[in-house]
Design an enzyme around this catalytic site. Structure first.
Site, PDB file in Angstrom:
ATOM      1  N   HIS A   1      77.138  84.725  61.690  1.00  0.00           N
ATOM      2  CA  HIS A   1      77.836  83.688  60.926  1.00  0.00           C
ATOM      3  C   HIS A   1      78.497  82.671  61.865  1.00  0.00           C
ATOM      4  O   HIS A   1      78.335  81.458  61.719  1.00  0.00           O
ATOM      5  CB  HIS A   1      78.872  84.355  60.014  1.00  0.00           C
ATOM      6  CG  HIS A   1      79.664  83.412  59.177  1.00  0.00           C
ATOM      7  ND1 HIS A   1      79.528  83.339  57.802  1.00  0.00           N
ATOM      8  CD2 HIS A   1      80.618  82.500  59.502  1.00  0.00           C
ATOM      9  CE1 HIS A   1      80.355  82.412  57.345  1.00  0.00           C
ATOM     10  NE2 HIS A   1      81.038  81.892  58.334  1.00  0.00           N
ATOM     11  N   GLU A   2      79.207  83.175  62.858  1.00  0.00           N
ATOM     12  CA  GLU A   2      79.937  82.275  63.754  1.00  0.00           C
ATOM     13  C   GLU A   2      78.992  81.515  64.681  1.00  0.00           C
ATOM     14  O   GLU A   2      79.271  80.371  65.059  1.00  0.00           O
ATOM     15  CB  GLU A   2      80.983  83.046  64.565  1.00  0.00           C
ATOM     16  CG  GLU A   2      81.994  83.853  63.737  1.00  0.00           C
ATOM     17  CD  GLU A   2      82.733  83.054  62.675  1.00  0.00           C
ATOM     18  OE1 GLU A   2      82.779  81.817  62.759  1.00  0.00           O
ATOM     19  OE2 GLU A   2      83.262  83.686  61.728  1.00  0.00           O
TER      20      GLU A   2
ATOM     21  N   HIS B   1      77.988  78.401  63.034  1.00  0.00           N
ATOM     22  CA  HIS B   1      79.015  77.354  63.217  1.00  0.00           C
ATOM     23  C   HIS B   1      78.894  76.718  64.606  1.00  0.00           C
ATOM     24  O   HIS B   1      79.003  75.503  64.753  1.00  0.00           O
ATOM     25  CB  HIS B   1      80.418  77.947  63.083  1.00  0.00           C
ATOM     26  CG  HIS B   1      80.809  78.299  61.673  1.00  0.00           C
ATOM     27  ND1 HIS B   1      80.537  77.486  60.596  1.00  0.00           N
ATOM     28  CD2 HIS B   1      81.479  79.369  61.178  1.00  0.00           C
ATOM     29  CE1 HIS B   1      81.007  78.059  59.499  1.00  0.00           C
ATOM     30  NE2 HIS B   1      81.580  79.202  59.816  1.00  0.00           N
TER      31      HIS B   1
HETATM   32 ZN   LIG Z   1      82.524  80.521  58.453  1.00  0.00          ZN
END
Ligand SMILES: [Zn+2]
Length: 195
Positions: free
Chosen positions: A97-98, A101
């Site tokens: 998830h990160e 980003h």
């Molecule tokens: Zn997030």
């Protein structure tokens, strides 16, 4: 690089917090294991191709006082909250998830984390592409699978993260999410389609 130098952690991804969590050291070991999974390898390769190679210290385990599972901050890297992790799968999930980003931050030079629409877009992508909302995980969280639930799950998690951004009220977060939903949900880069 951006005018705003205060590091923003744009990923207030609230964990289930059912169990007791693990030590920072145990979590560090699971982060190392996650680096050998195909998804994490793929994302690292694509970060490198985009000119944002990440070193061994980019992803760290820390103890978190707030109820988040991890975060990403420009120039600082990724943190995983050891006290909110219980199993390898959760650590992999947060890392993936990160990394999405970090990938968004790398490819879009003008990405502004204080802009609710920019933040919402990256949360939609990481929520969708990381598998945060796959069937099994939703069941573990106690949510019943119904048709179209995958998108509802992403929406719920986007709202949690964006409203935790001090620049985004609940109304601003909702408006931003709706405004960018279609474009960002369908933007699956660096994947050909949602994994
Ligand atoms: Zn997030």
């Amino acid at each position: 690089m951006e005018g705003d130098s205060a590091p923003t952690i744009p990923a207030a991804d609230v964990s289930s917090g059912v169990n007791g969590g693990m030590t920072v050291k145990e979590c560090e070991q699971m982060i190392q294991k996650s680096l050998r999974t195909p998804m994490v390898k793929f994302l690292r390769e694509n970060l490198e191709k985009s000119g944002c190679a990440i070193g061994d210290k980019f992803i760290k385990a820390i103890y978190c006082n707030t109820k988040v599972s991890g975060g990403y901050a420009r120039g600082e890297g990724i943190v995983v909250c050891s006290n909110h992790m219980n199993i390898q799968d959760e650590v992999n999930q947060v890392v993936i998830h990160e990394l999405i980003h970090a990938y968004d931050d790398c490819r879009a030079a003008n990405l502004d984390w204080t802009n609710c629409a920019h933040h919402a877009c990256s949360e939609i992508r990481s929520g969708h592409l990381s598998g945060d909302c796959h069937f099994k995980r939703e069941l573990l969280r106690g949510y019943l699978k119904v048709r179209g639930h995958g998108q509802e799950c992403v929406r719920r998690r986007v709202m949690k993260s964006v409203t935790a951004n001090p620049h985004c009220s609940e109304a601003a977060a909702k408006d931003a999410m709706e405004a960018v939903w279609d474009v960002c949900y369908n933007d699956t880069k660096p994947f050909d389609r949602a994994p």
